[in-house]
Motif scaffolding. Structure first.
Motif, short mmCIF file in Angstrom:
data_model
loop_
_atom_site.label_atom_id
_atom_site.label_comp_id
_atom_site.label_asym_id
_atom_site.label_seq_id
_atom_site.Cartn_x
_atom_site.Cartn_y
_atom_site.Cartn_z
N ASP A 194 0.83 -1.21 0.00
CA ASP A 194 0.00 0.00 0.00
C ASP A 194 0.86 1.26 0.00
O ASP A 194 0.57 2.23 -0.71
CB ASP A 194 -0.94 0.02 1.21
N LYS A 195 1.92 1.23 0.79
CA LYS A 195 2.80 2.40 0.90
C LYS A 195 3.46 2.71 -0.44
O LYS A 195 3.49 3.86 -0.88
CB LYS A 195 3.85 2.12 1.98
N THR A 196 3.97 1.70 -1.10
CA THR A 196 4.62 1.89 -2.40
C THR A 196 3.60 2.30 -3.45
O THR A 196 3.86 3.19 -4.27
CB THR A 196 5.36 0.61 -2.83
N TYR A 197 2.44 1.68 -3.43
CA TYR A 197 1.39 2.02 -4.39
C TYR A 197 1.00 3.49 -4.27
O TYR A 197 0.89 4.20 -5.27
CB TYR A 197 0.17 1.12 -4.17
N ARG A 198 0.82 3.95 -3.05
CA ARG A 198 0.47 5.37 -2.83
C ARG A 198 1.60 6.30 -3.28
O ARG A 198 1.35 7.33 -3.90
CB ARG A 198 0.12 5.62 -1.37
N ALA A 199 2.82 5.93 -2.95
CA ALA A 199 3.97 6.79 -3.25
C ALA A 199 4.21 6.95 -4.75
O ALA A 199 4.68 8.00 -5.19
CB ALA A 199 5.22 6.22 -2.59
N ILE A 200 3.88 5.91 -5.50
CA ILE A 200 4.19 5.92 -6.93
C ILE A 200 2.92 6.04 -7.78
O ILE A 200 2.75 7.00 -8.53
CB ILE A 200 4.98 4.66 -7.31
N MET A 201 2.07 5.06 -7.68
CA MET A 201 0.93 4.96 -8.59
C MET A 201 -0.11 6.06 -8.34
O MET A 201 -0.61 6.66 -9.30
CB MET A 201 0.30 3.57 -8.51
N ILE A 202 -0.42 6.32 -7.09
CA ILE A 202 -1.40 7.36 -6.80
C ILE A 202 -0.86 8.73 -7.19
O ILE A 202 -1.57 9.56 -7.76
CB ILE A 202 -1.83 7.34 -5.31
N GLU A 203 0.43 8.96 -6.93
CA GLU A 203 1.04 10.23 -7.31
C GLU A 203 1.03 10.40 -8.83
O GLU A 203 0.73 11.49 -9.34
CB GLU A 203 2.48 10.30 -6.78
N ALA A 204 1.32 9.34 -9.55
CA ALA A 204 1.28 9.40 -11.02
C ALA A 204 -0.14 9.67 -11.51
O ALA A 204 -0.35 10.48 -12.42
CB ALA A 204 1.82 8.10 -11.61
#
Length: 91
Positions: A10-20
């Motif tokens: 979840d942390k990586t997904y938010r940091a990368i995918m949600i930001e993109a």
């Protein structure tokens, strides 16, 4: 076996995918495609950093292609990519 972005923490997904996604859905698609060439989350992050460095070197035509003919402002793209790199560094 390759991963999908759903396999990211979840942390990586938010940091990368949600930001993109906040910036542009087409950027999210490009990152998602990259995941299919990765064996795990660590490999994805490593390859994503390499891809981001490549995108910084793209010319206008490359940006047009990356965004399927509808390019964003290059300065805003660079700001978003820098934000994602900062997010990665915090992981």
């Amino acid at each position: 076996m390759p991963i999908d972005t759903d396999d990211l923490s979840d942390k990586t997904y938010r940091a990368i995918m949600i930001e993109a996604e906040r910036f542009n859905h087409d950027l999210t698609l490009q990152f998602g495609l990259l995941s299919y060439n990765c064996k795990d989350e660590k490999d994805f992050i490593y390859k994503l950093e390499l891809l981001i460095k490549q995108i910084f070197e793209y010319n206008e035509a490359d940006i047009v292609d990356l965004f399927f003919g509808n390019p964003p402002s290059i300065s805003n793209l660079h700001k978003t990519l820098n934000k994602i790199l900062v997010n990665i560094a915090k992981l």
